[in-house]
Scaffold this motif. Structure first.
Motif, PDB file in Angstrom:
ATOM      1  N   VAL A  50       2.099   8.983  -6.472  1.00 27.64           N
ATOM      2  CA  VAL A  50       2.568  10.451  -6.241  1.00 27.64           C
ATOM      3  C   VAL A  50       3.636  10.666  -6.855  1.00 27.64           C
ATOM      4  N   PHE A 107       0.803  -1.161   0.115  1.00 26.65           N
ATOM      5  CA  PHE A 107       0.001   0.101  -0.065  1.00 26.65           C
ATOM      6  C   PHE A 107       0.956   1.189   0.146  1.00 26.65           C
ATOM      7  N   THR A 111       2.581   1.617  -3.324  1.00 20.33           N
ATOM      8  CA  THR A 111       1.602   2.033  -4.214  1.00 20.33           C
ATOM      9  C   THR A 111       1.384   3.692  -4.112  1.00 20.33           C
ATOM     10  N   ALA A 112       1.216   4.115  -2.924  1.00 22.90           N
ATOM     11  CA  ALA A 112       0.845   5.675  -2.777  1.00 22.90           C
ATOM     12  C   ALA A 112       2.236   6.389  -3.266  1.00 22.90           C
TER      13      ALA A 112
END
Length: 380
Positions: free
Chosen positions: A18, A10, A13-14
């Motif tokens: 970004v 997670f 992924t973030a």
């Protein structure tokens, strides 16, 4: 449990999304998201097979797989590998190849496309050997019994997998390789290249697989002696680490996992060029996908999913066999990535459904011992 296992995925992924927005705006965001989904869909069978190997390793090596292994998968296969392929096939230096990937992406894609026959032959033969060794092995639990029973009997013939793989390679080199697909829709005779790359893939499998199997057996012997060593260490006041005792075996199993992951990633790397030529976006998208594949592998191990749904491993190996064939076919013909990923999803989904039916039949019969497990119909 879910957050603990997928937390890093997670987070990556973030950060990846970004970074994509900062690098190329919302269009880059969309490209990275699509590449991530592509990698996950194409590599789900990879996670299932990896889980079957990883469950034999201790917690320490599972962490190594999720840390060092991810670095190898992301930076090695998703970033460095395409550049190395271009450098070797185009006879360029590594710096020149990197410069080409950033400043002349169209030419970079052309060179990777021209190198595809060698990549497909190497990866296809490695994956084909995995499938053949699985299907020819005698096992108590069988899924597609009408196929697996006779093949298990044939598997008693020594070196049958190698013989079949070499026959497939010869046929491929004399058919698909003589009209190998090249950039611009052209074709070229790549028979010699495919033959050499295929033999290299076969040799790689035999070396790494043989070493991992040998040291896996050594690991079992070491575990039997572990208690005695620890007791003696306590008497003498010394400390003995179980990780050290199992290190050599676990290392070669880890090496086998990395080569296996590399072979699985071939189609994802090549398929990514159909979406973007940008090496940065490719690394971000495929890197995010690789993180989820690894987290899913660990999740399957810790939840005991493969023990509960016993045909999942079968479905994954059939998906491997299908992927191996598709890779060899793509030497001449272009195949949409949706078809490549879809076949794997269907086979694994089918095996999961068969496992559920089997579990229900066991509950209805009121037995779950090993003997009854082997006799419950798979429904196929």
């Amino acid at each position: 449990m879910l957050l603990k296992t997928f937390g890093w995925s997670f987070a990556v992924t973030a950060l990846g999304l970004v970074a994509a927005v900062i690098y190329g705006g919302w269009e880059a965001f969309g490209v990275v998201a699509i590449l991530s989904v592509l990698e996950i869909s194409l590599s789900f069978d990879n996670a299932v097979v990896n889980a079957g190997i990883l469950k034999k390793m201790n917690a320490f090596w599972q962490k190594i797989f999720l840390t060092v292994g991810v670095l190898i998968a992301v930076f090695g296969m998703r970033l460095v590998f395409p550049v190395v392929i271009v450098a070797i096939t185009a006879k360029l230096g590594p710096i020149e190849a990197i410069d080409l990937s950033f400043n002349q992406p169209e030419r970079y894609q052309e060179l990777v496309t021209d190198a595809h026959p060698a990549i497909a032959a190497f990866g296809g033969m490695f994956l084909l050997m995995i499938f053949l060794d699985f299907i020819f092995e005698e096992r108590d639990i069988q899924w597609l019994r009408w196929i697996e029973r006779p093949l298990a009997k044939l598997g008693k013939v020594d070196m049958l997998s190698v013989c079949i793989a070499l026959i497939v390679l010869l046929i491929t080199s004399m058919t698909f390789a003589t009209h190998a697909h090249q950039h611009g829709g052209g074709h070229a005779d790549k028979a010699e290249t495919v033959l050499l790359a295929g033999v290299a893939g076969l040799i790689t499998y035999l070396i790494v697989g043989g070493l991992s199997g040998f040291f896996e057996n050594k690991l079992e012997e070491e575990e039997e002696r572990e208690h005695e060593v620890e007791e003696e260490a306590r008497k003498t006041g010394k400390k003995v680490s179980a990780v050290v005792l199992a290190g050599k075996a676990a290392f070669f199993m880890f090496l086998y996992l990395e080569v296996l992951d590399a072979s699985f990633s071939f189609d994802g790397v090549i398929g990514a060029f159909a979406i973007t030529n940008n090496i940065v976006l490719m690394a971000l998208g495929l890197g995010i996908g690789a993180m989820y594949v690894r987290s899913l592998t660990v999740y399957l191990v810790r939840q005991g999913t493969l023990d509960d749904y016993v045909y999942l491993e079968h479905g994954a190996h059939y998906a491997i066999g299908a992927l191996a064939v598709l890779l060899l076919v793509t030497i001449q013909y272009q195949i949409n990535e949706l078809i490549t990923g879809g076949i794997g999803v269907v086979l694994i989904g089918w095996s999961f459904w068969s496992s559920v039916r089997r579990n229900k039949a066991l509950e209805a019969a009121g037995g779950d011992d090993a003997g009854s497990k082997a006799e419950v119909p798979s429904g196929v």
